[in-house]
Design an enzyme around this catalytic site. Structure first.
Site, PDB file in Angstrom:
ATOM      1  N   GLU A 151      37.412  45.660  35.031  1.00  0.00           N
ATOM      2  CA  GLU A 151      36.894  44.702  35.990  1.00  0.00           C
ATOM      3  C   GLU A 151      35.727  45.263  36.777  1.00  0.00           C
ATOM      4  O   GLU A 151      35.825  46.411  37.226  1.00  0.00           O
ATOM      5  CB  GLU A 151      38.028  44.356  36.971  1.00  0.00           C
ATOM      6  N   GLY A 205      59.679  40.848  38.659  1.00  0.00           N
ATOM      7  CA  GLY A 205      59.434  40.919  40.109  1.00  0.00           C
ATOM      8  C   GLY A 205      59.292  39.528  40.710  1.00  0.00           C
ATOM      9  O   GLY A 205      59.624  38.514  40.086  1.00  0.00           O
ATOM     10  N   ARG A 206      58.757  39.519  41.946  1.00  0.00           N
ATOM     11  CA  ARG A 206      58.677  38.267  42.702  1.00  0.00           C
ATOM     12  C   ARG A 206      57.786  37.224  42.026  1.00  0.00           C
ATOM     13  O   ARG A 206      58.147  36.044  41.939  1.00  0.00           O
ATOM     14  CB  ARG A 206      58.123  38.555  44.108  1.00  0.00           C
ATOM     15  N   ILE A 207      56.597  37.659  41.562  1.00  0.00           N
ATOM     16  CA  ILE A 207      55.663  36.677  40.997  1.00  0.00           C
ATOM     17  C   ILE A 207      56.205  36.153  39.662  1.00  0.00           C
ATOM     18  O   ILE A 207      56.178  34.949  39.381  1.00  0.00           O
ATOM     19  CB  ILE A 207      54.252  37.292  40.842  1.00  0.00           C
ATOM     20  N   ALA A 211      48.386  39.918  36.052  1.00  0.00           N
ATOM     21  CA  ALA A 211      48.928  41.153  36.635  1.00  0.00           C
ATOM     22  C   ALA A 211      47.803  42.166  36.846  1.00  0.00           C
ATOM     23  O   ALA A 211      47.138  42.165  37.885  1.00  0.00           O
ATOM     24  CB  ALA A 211      50.042  41.693  35.747  1.00  0.00           C
ATOM     25  N   ARG A 212      47.570  42.999  35.864  1.00  0.00           N
ATOM     26  CA  ARG A 212      46.461  43.945  35.913  1.00  0.00           C
ATOM     27  C   ARG A 212      45.848  44.013  34.509  1.00  0.00           C
ATOM     28  O   ARG A 212      46.575  44.073  33.503  1.00  0.00           O
ATOM     29  CB  ARG A 212      46.934  45.341  36.322  1.00  0.00           C
ATOM     30  N   THR A 240      65.894  46.526  33.876  1.00  0.00           N
ATOM     31  CA  THR A 240      67.316  46.286  34.160  1.00  0.00           C
ATOM     32  C   THR A 240      67.590  44.786  34.125  1.00  0.00           C
ATOM     33  O   THR A 240      66.669  43.974  34.268  1.00  0.00           O
ATOM     34  CB  THR A 240      67.697  46.823  35.560  1.00  0.00           C
ATOM     35  N   HIS A 296      39.722  36.951  38.890  1.00  0.00           N
ATOM     36  CA  HIS A 296      40.752  37.616  39.697  1.00  0.00           C
ATOM     37  C   HIS A 296      40.970  36.884  41.029  1.00  0.00           C
ATOM     38  O   HIS A 296      40.735  37.452  42.108  1.00  0.00           O
ATOM     39  CB  HIS A 296      40.411  39.096  39.925  1.00  0.00           C
ATOM     40  N   ILE A 297      41.445  35.649  40.922  1.00  0.00           N
ATOM     41  CA  ILE A 297      41.620  34.818  42.123  1.00  0.00           C
ATOM     42  C   ILE A 297      43.088  34.507  42.401  1.00  0.00           C
ATOM     43  O   ILE A 297      43.392  33.562  43.139  1.00  0.00           O
ATOM     44  CB  ILE A 297      40.815  33.498  42.013  1.00  0.00           C
ATOM     45  N   GLY A 298      43.993  35.312  41.836  1.00  0.00           N
ATOM     46  CA  GLY A 298      45.421  35.043  42.025  1.00  0.00           C
ATOM     47  C   GLY A 298      45.805  34.811  43.482  1.00  0.00           C
ATOM     48  O   GLY A 298      46.539  33.877  43.802  1.00  0.00           O
TER      49      GLY A 298
HETATM   50  C1  DGY Z   1      47.183  42.082  44.154  1.00  0.00           C
HETATM   51  O1  DGY Z   1      47.466  41.916  45.332  1.00  0.00           O
HETATM   52  O2  DGY Z   1      47.548  43.075  43.539  1.00  0.00           O
HETATM   53  C2  DGY Z   1      46.386  41.013  43.532  1.00  0.00           C
HETATM   54  O3  DGY Z   1      45.926  41.327  42.292  1.00  0.00           O
HETATM   55  C3  DGY Z   1      45.254  40.628  44.473  1.00  0.00           C
HETATM   56  O4  DGY Z   1      44.914  39.333  44.217  1.00  0.00           O
END
Ligand code: DGY
Length: 322
Positions: free
Chosen positions: A270, A158-160, A240-241, A182, A288-290
């Protein structure tokens, strides 16, 4: 009069937009400096036409059914929507909107930062300095792992993931592997990334960076068997998660030095950490500071506000996932 419930304090930017565009709406916000329990959320959001929630709120089947038929829109302050019962929302005709794109660069920055921090032992070094344990430069002191030219494996295209891939390729001349359902011609043409199966990616990468959504399919994608496939010198990065990784299995792999280290911004349960995780010196832990920059959080707030405004004024919202 429309009623909007917001589950956590948000930047003024979001309020200003809501107040300007929906001057008659009643806007309520969780008064506590903590997340609400499921019961508290159901009670506080009762009667709402719109809910602005976060990734920490369990917007599940029961909650949506309790808030229907009045609830028209859920705007989540996140790109990930794993905490929201999307099929129920679709069934009940409740629009669900998220905040994609705006947080791509910020989250990629944290992933790249974790790669560097882990490999070059930055957090360990900081701690050592503060404890007054720096005895002076020495050839054998605090050797880490170089990053330039190392193989980076990206799970999820994906984008990130792509932003991290591009940074590692352009900035650090890293060969790239990626694992996705894919093939992505842009990854292969622009970044010379090679698509592989997960097992091969794990076995060949020096840094494995996770960028897939949390779904039933990706829960514990990185379990003890997956960790066993990684090189003993490799690092696992998760922005991610949390539940994509079996955190107890990761603690065991780190403790036994079966992998070199890990950099985590997200956790399985979390905000709790798996027992033993915080005792390890080969893991860097972030809260969790992404997406946590002033600019991004302001814009995420505006995006949530715009989604609510659109739905409550009968327009199609921009980022609708259900
Ligand atoms: C999201 O947007 O899913 C991120 O985890 C929040 O920082």
């Amino acid at each position: 009069m429309a009623s909007i419930f917001i589950t956590r304090a948000v930047p003024d930017a979001a309020f200003e937009l809501l107040r300007r565009e929906l001057p008659d709406a009643k806007i309520s916000i969780n008064p506590h400096d903590r997340n609400l329990s499921h019961g508290e959320l159901a009670e506080a959001a009762a009667g709402a036409d719109a809910l602005i929630c976060t990734l920490a709120d369990p917007v599940d089947d029961a909650l949506l059914r309790a808030l229907a038929p009045r609830l028209q829109v859920v705007a989540t302050y996140a790109v990930g929507v794993n905490n929201i019962a999307l099929p129920t929302a679709r069934e009940l005709g409740i629009a669900v909107c998220n905040t994609p794109d705006v947080l791509t660069d910020a989250t990629a920055e944290i992933a790249v930062g974790l790669i560097l921090a882990c490999a070059r032992r930055m957090v360990e070094g900081d701690k050592l300095m503060r404890q007054g344990e720096f005895g002076g430069w020495a050839p054998m002191f605090m050797r880490g792992h170089g990053v330039c030219g190392k193989t980076v494996g990206i799970v999820g295209a994906g984008r990130i993931g792509k932003r991290v891939a591009r940074t590692m390729r352009m900035g650090f001349a890293c060969p790239l592997l990626y694992h996705a359902r894919t093939a992505h011609a842009d990854w292969e043409d622009e970044l010379q990334a090679e698509r592989t199966g997960l097992d091969e990616l794990l076995a060949r990468s020096d840094f494995v960076s996770l960028h897939c959504p949390l779904t039933p399919h990706t829960k514990h994608l990185i379990d003890s068997a997956a960790l066993a496939r990684m090189k003993q010198t490799a690092f696992l990065i998760n922005t991610a998660r949390g539940p994509v990784v079996d955190e107890s299995a990761l603690v065991a792999a780190l403790r036994d030095r079966r992998i070199a280290g890990a950099g985590l911004d997200v956790y399985e349960n979390e905000p709790a950490l798996a027992p033993g995780l915080a005792d390890l010196d080969n893991v860097v832990l972030l809260p969790h500071i992404g997406s946590a920059t002033h600019e991004v959080r302001d814009e995420m707030g505006r995006m949530c506000a715009r989604a609510v405004i659109a739905v409550l004024t009968g327009q199609e919202p921009a980022h609708r996932v259900a």
